[in-house]
Design a protein around this motif. Sequence first.
Motif, mmCIF file in Angstrom:
data_model
loop_
_atom_site.group_PDB
_atom_site.id
_atom_site.type_symbol
_atom_site.label_atom_id
_atom_site.label_comp_id
_atom_site.label_asym_id
_atom_site.label_seq_id
_atom_site.Cartn_x
_atom_site.Cartn_y
_atom_site.Cartn_z
ATOM 1 N N MET A 110 -8.270 6.721 0.708
ATOM 2 C CA MET A 110 -8.287 5.604 1.657
ATOM 3 C C MET A 110 -7.265 4.534 1.273
ATOM 4 O O MET A 110 -7.404 3.374 1.603
ATOM 5 C CB MET A 110 -9.689 4.991 1.706
ATOM 6 N N GLN A 111 -6.210 4.940 0.552
ATOM 7 C CA GLN A 111 -5.238 3.953 0.086
ATOM 8 C C GLN A 111 -4.462 3.292 1.214
ATOM 9 O O GLN A 111 -3.854 2.241 1.014
ATOM 10 C CB GLN A 111 -4.261 4.600 -0.914
ATOM 11 N N HIS A 112 -4.487 3.900 2.409
ATOM 12 C CA HIS A 112 -3.724 3.340 3.536
ATOM 13 C C HIS A 112 -4.615 2.607 4.538
ATOM 14 O O HIS A 112 -4.111 2.151 5.571
ATOM 15 C CB HIS A 112 -2.975 4.469 4.255
ATOM 16 N N PHE A 113 -5.902 2.491 4.263
ATOM 17 C CA PHE A 113 -6.827 1.923 5.245
ATOM 18 C C PHE A 113 -6.467 0.480 5.601
ATOM 19 O O PHE A 113 -6.368 0.113 6.780
ATOM 20 C CB PHE A 113 -8.267 1.982 4.724
ATOM 21 N N GLU A 114 -6.252 -0.353 4.601
ATOM 22 C CA GLU A 114 -5.963 -1.771 4.871
ATOM 23 C C GLU A 114 -4.674 -1.932 5.666
ATOM 24 O O GLU A 114 -4.609 -2.734 6.602
ATOM 25 C CB GLU A 114 -5.876 -2.553 3.564
ATOM 26 N N GLU A 115 -3.651 -1.163 5.317
ATOM 27 C CA GLU A 115 -2.385 -1.248 6.041
ATOM 28 C C GLU A 115 -2.559 -0.789 7.490
ATOM 29 O O GLU A 115 -1.974 -1.382 8.414
ATOM 30 C CB GLU A 115 -1.324 -0.391 5.351
ATOM 31 N N SER A 116 -3.365 0.227 7.702
ATOM 32 C CA SER A 116 -3.614 0.706 9.064
ATOM 33 C C SER A 116 -4.331 -0.354 9.889
ATOM 34 O O SER A 116 -4.027 -0.565 11.073
ATOM 35 C CB SER A 116 -4.436 1.995 9.036
ATOM 36 N N VAL A 117 -5.300 -1.043 9.289
ATOM 37 C CA VAL A 117 -6.012 -2.111 9.993
ATOM 38 C C VAL A 117 -5.057 -3.260 10.301
ATOM 39 O O VAL A 117 -5.110 -3.851 11.394
ATOM 40 C CB VAL A 117 -7.226 -2.598 9.176
ATOM 41 N N TYR A 118 -4.179 -3.576 9.370
ATOM 42 C CA TYR A 118 -3.186 -4.633 9.613
ATOM 43 C C TYR A 118 -2.304 -4.279 10.817
ATOM 44 O O TYR A 118 -2.062 -5.113 11.700
ATOM 45 C CB TYR A 118 -2.321 -4.840 8.369
ATOM 46 N N LYS A 119 -1.854 -3.036 10.884
ATOM 47 C CA LYS A 119 -1.041 -2.594 12.030
ATOM 48 C C LYS A 119 -1.835 -2.695 13.326
ATOM 49 O O LYS A 119 -1.287 -3.062 14.374
ATOM 50 C CB LYS A 119 -0.564 -1.151 11.801
ATOM 51 N N ALA A 124 -9.726 10.561 4.635
ATOM 52 C CA ALA A 124 -9.352 10.713 3.222
ATOM 53 C C ALA A 124 -8.287 9.702 2.808
ATOM 54 O O ALA A 124 -8.375 9.074 1.753
ATOM 55 C CB ALA A 124 -8.863 12.135 2.960
ATOM 56 N N SER A 125 -7.278 9.513 3.675
ATOM 57 C CA SER A 125 -6.154 8.636 3.318
ATOM 58 C C SER A 125 -6.188 7.274 3.995
ATOM 59 O O SER A 125 -5.577 6.311 3.505
ATOM 60 C CB SER A 125 -4.841 9.322 3.672
ATOM 61 N N GLY A 126 -6.860 7.196 5.150
ATOM 62 C CA GLY A 126 -6.850 5.951 5.910
ATOM 63 C C GLY A 126 -5.613 5.797 6.782
ATOM 64 O O GLY A 126 -5.420 4.758 7.417
ATOM 65 N N GLU A 127 -4.788 6.831 6.864
ATOM 66 C CA GLU A 127 -3.580 6.761 7.684
ATOM 67 C C GLU A 127 -3.926 6.925 9.162
ATOM 68 O O GLU A 127 -4.892 7.592 9.522
ATOM 69 C CB GLU A 127 -2.596 7.853 7.260
ATOM 70 N N ILE A 128 -3.088 6.335 10.011
ATOM 71 C CA ILE A 128 -3.295 6.419 11.458
ATOM 72 C C ILE A 128 -2.927 7.810 11.967
ATOM 73 O O ILE A 128 -1.814 8.286 11.745
ATOM 74 C CB ILE A 128 -2.454 5.352 12.196
#
Length: 516
Positions: free
Chosen positions: A1-10, A287-291
Amino acid sequence: MQHFEESVYKLIVETSTNLPGDVREVIQAAQEVEDSATRAGLSLSTIATNIEMAENNVSPICQDTGMPTFVVHTPVGANQMIMKSQIRSAIARATKDGKLRTNSVDSLTGANTGDNLGPGTPVIHFEQWEKDDIDVRLILKGGGCENKNIQYSLPTELEGLGKAGRDLDGIRKCIMHAVYQAQGQGCSAGFIGVGIGGDRTTGYELAKQQLFRHTQDTNPNNELRQLEEYVMENANKLGIGTMGFGGEVSLLGCKVGVMNRLPASFFVSVAYNCWAYRRQGVLLNSASGEIKEWIYPSGTGTPMKLKSAEAAVEAVAEHQEESREIVLQTPITEEQVRSLKVGDIVTINGEMHTGRDALHKHLMDHDAPIDLNGAVIYHCGPVMMKDQAGEWHVKAAGPTTSSREEPYQGTIIKKFGIRAVIGKGGMGAKTLAALQEHGAVYLNAIGGAAQYYARCIKKVNGVDFMEFGIPEAMWHLQTKGFTAIVTMDAHGNSLHANVEQDSFAKLSQFKDPVFS
């Protein structure tokens, strides 16, 4: 989930700055119905210009980015505490970057947190589901339209419509009344979500959930589908129009949901959303939090093929007998103001000053920090950013709802010699009397057009009362080409009162039963 916060920001940035394609299509259709040489047509052209500017500038469509409300569906076993923490971090970052206005204030002291974080903000609803992906949806619903939400307890008596009983026809009357009572104060033309049943809390939640539906979807419940179609066909016959200026389009969408209720209670809850229908969603890899995909069609690459606001101003002035184009330089004289009349299109050059709830309350009992004789007060809570040199810049600056200042405005106009007030939605009898007595005018700017008006502000000359927070501070702004419409003049005339009276008369045609 390392990309979750960045995805939410986008997701936050996209929701704030770029209307989805399905919403753009509805606004485009409204423009085709409305006569471009009318005040409502001018409003829609300004809205279209603003939508494209917001997308190109990657800046807020409307300065009031509202209460960020998330609905998150997660697989079983997902760590919701970590997600909540990262959503909050994304909100704070988006606020710092000027994509959200600082909107979270202490309910007791009025102090602004400055980062949109605090007890209850942002709103985050988690639900588990059996799918493997994470679905995150966000709606940014501003305070102006939030204040026009309304809840009915059936049976009840409705002005102009008579008795609304505990049946589908009573629900129909409630929805029609909800559109009527909003007038232009919710930045019409708008969208409504309706929740039938539940209790007072869950009814409103159900109503807001309807705003996450696609604009062109079909209700699977046949009775509710018929109700939605009826409302869309008939609500626009009220003649309220865009910004409450009168016109053919008052409502852009209606979605209805239903849930069970207690035998003793029958609530109909209506969530009103302005034309700036800012909702978006993303499907994320768990798993990654990516969009993986965007939930609603992207507005990028979907240009608004509408007449420019500048061309629309010329069309209105040319074809509307009651309209003239007038340019005023601040400070404004009483003679200039008394020459204006409802329908005139006024362009302001020079300095104007923002003022909202906190400032108006303060000025009732205190002196102003500057000379306001002949001044223009703008009901606006802008999005502001400071550059590396310490200079302030306006990122978004549309009008806020003026009716909140009704208890103060008349007194302040006369006390300080103010000649013009700019806002949206109009004001009441007390302000109208003060305009006539003192020689002042109310100008209606286009609600939500935060980028369109920000470009008219050439410099920030200064600021007072920063202790009130950025939206409530008194900003002194140097403007050029700031255009608004006279809707209340110094002769006792009010376009808002006329439209409300006319729409009330039309409301009575929907009194008779439709659904048996």
